[in-house]
Enzyme design. Structure first.
Site, PDB file in Angstrom:
ATOM      1  CG  ASP A  70      -0.147   0.183   2.529  1.00  0.00           C
ATOM      2  OD1 ASP A  70       1.050  -0.157   2.563  1.00  0.00           O
ATOM      3  OD2 ASP A  70      -0.741   0.657   3.511  1.00  0.00           O
ATOM      4  CD  GLU A  71       1.421   4.254   3.896  1.00  0.00           C
ATOM      5  OE1 GLU A  71       2.651   4.477   3.883  1.00  0.00           O
ATOM      6  OE2 GLU A  71       0.724   4.340   4.929  1.00  0.00           O
ATOM      7  CE1 TYR A 112      -2.208   2.033  11.759  1.00  0.00           C
ATOM      8  CE2 TYR A 112      -1.467   3.825  13.159  1.00  0.00           C
ATOM      9  CZ  TYR A 112      -1.303   3.030  12.047  1.00  0.00           C
ATOM     10  OH  TYR A 112      -0.230   3.245  11.216  1.00  0.00           O
ATOM     11  CG  ASP A 157       4.833   6.174  15.203  1.00  0.00           C
ATOM     12  OD1 ASP A 157       4.713   5.457  16.207  1.00  0.00           O
ATOM     13  OD2 ASP A 157       4.106   7.160  14.974  1.00  0.00           O
TER      14      ASP A 157
END
Length: 211
Positions: free
Chosen positions: A4-5, A109, A158
């Site tokens: 994806d992305e 998430y 992250d």
């Protein structure tokens, strides 16, 4: 693999910015092919390689586009996290096409650096209608039996300078416990959030390093 992305709305990148992909797609897959067919064919090629190694491929759902000449292999597991059914497929459509699904919605998430968007509240999930294995992002459901492999809380790794692993665990512990019960039983075995919270607080945190 992510798969994806490649097309990223935040960076204003679309397949139209890469006309060479459209040309390659038409050359390989016919005049009705779309540029994303090149990506889908690559994912299928990776899937064939992994199957020879005894592995099973999983991809995110938002890179799977409607239309085109190439279909994603049905034995690829789709991790459904983002509702893009206007250009992609719904969980029900993917399940009916033969794919197994993992439910990884945005409301489960966790991001260390984007808490204004991705910072789930266990109490809100517990007291709301989302306390179920089968409710996907966009409040979508799946009727096909046996196609949902499970549900997962995504702890995104992250920008580790925002929080230590221990701090992440301390913030996410209630949600981890709640998701465990949802995945195991479908519903947590408590009549109220207060009862669940008392139970969660009684559990010991694992000993993990500060860094």
């Amino acid at each position: 693999m992510g798969a994806d992305e490649f097309e990223n709305e935040l960076d204003h990148r679309t397949y139209a910015d890469y006309p060479q992909l459209a040309q390659i797609a038409r050359e390989r897959f016919g005049t009705e092919a779309q540029p994303w067919d090149v990506n889908t064919a690559f994912v299928n090629a990776v899937n064939e390689h992994l199957k020879k190694q005894g592995k099973k491929l999983r991809v995110w759902n938002d890179g799977i586009r409607r239309g085109g000449a190439v279909r994603l292999d049905k034995d690829i597991v789709v991790e459904y996290w983002l509702d893009r059914k206007e250009i992609s497929y719904s969980p029900e459509e993917l399940a009916q096409a033969g794919h197994e699904l993992v439910n990884v919605p945005q409301y489960l998430y966790f991001s260390r650096s984007e808490k204004h968007i991705y910072h789930p509240s266990a109490q809100e999930v517990y007291e709301g209608k989302r306390r179920t294995l089968e409710l996907f992002d966009g409040d979508q459901s799946v009727t096909a039996e046996g196609k949902t492999r499970g549900v997962r809380l995504s702890l995104w790794p992250d920008r580790d300078w925002f929080q230590t692993p221990r701090e992440v665990l301390q913030e996410a512990r209630d949600m981890l416990i709640l998701v465990g019960h949802i995945a195991w039983d479908g519903q947590p075995p408590f009549s109220s959030w207060a009862e669940f919270k008392e139970y969660a607080d009684s559990l010991e945190l694992p000993d993990i390093p500060e860094r």
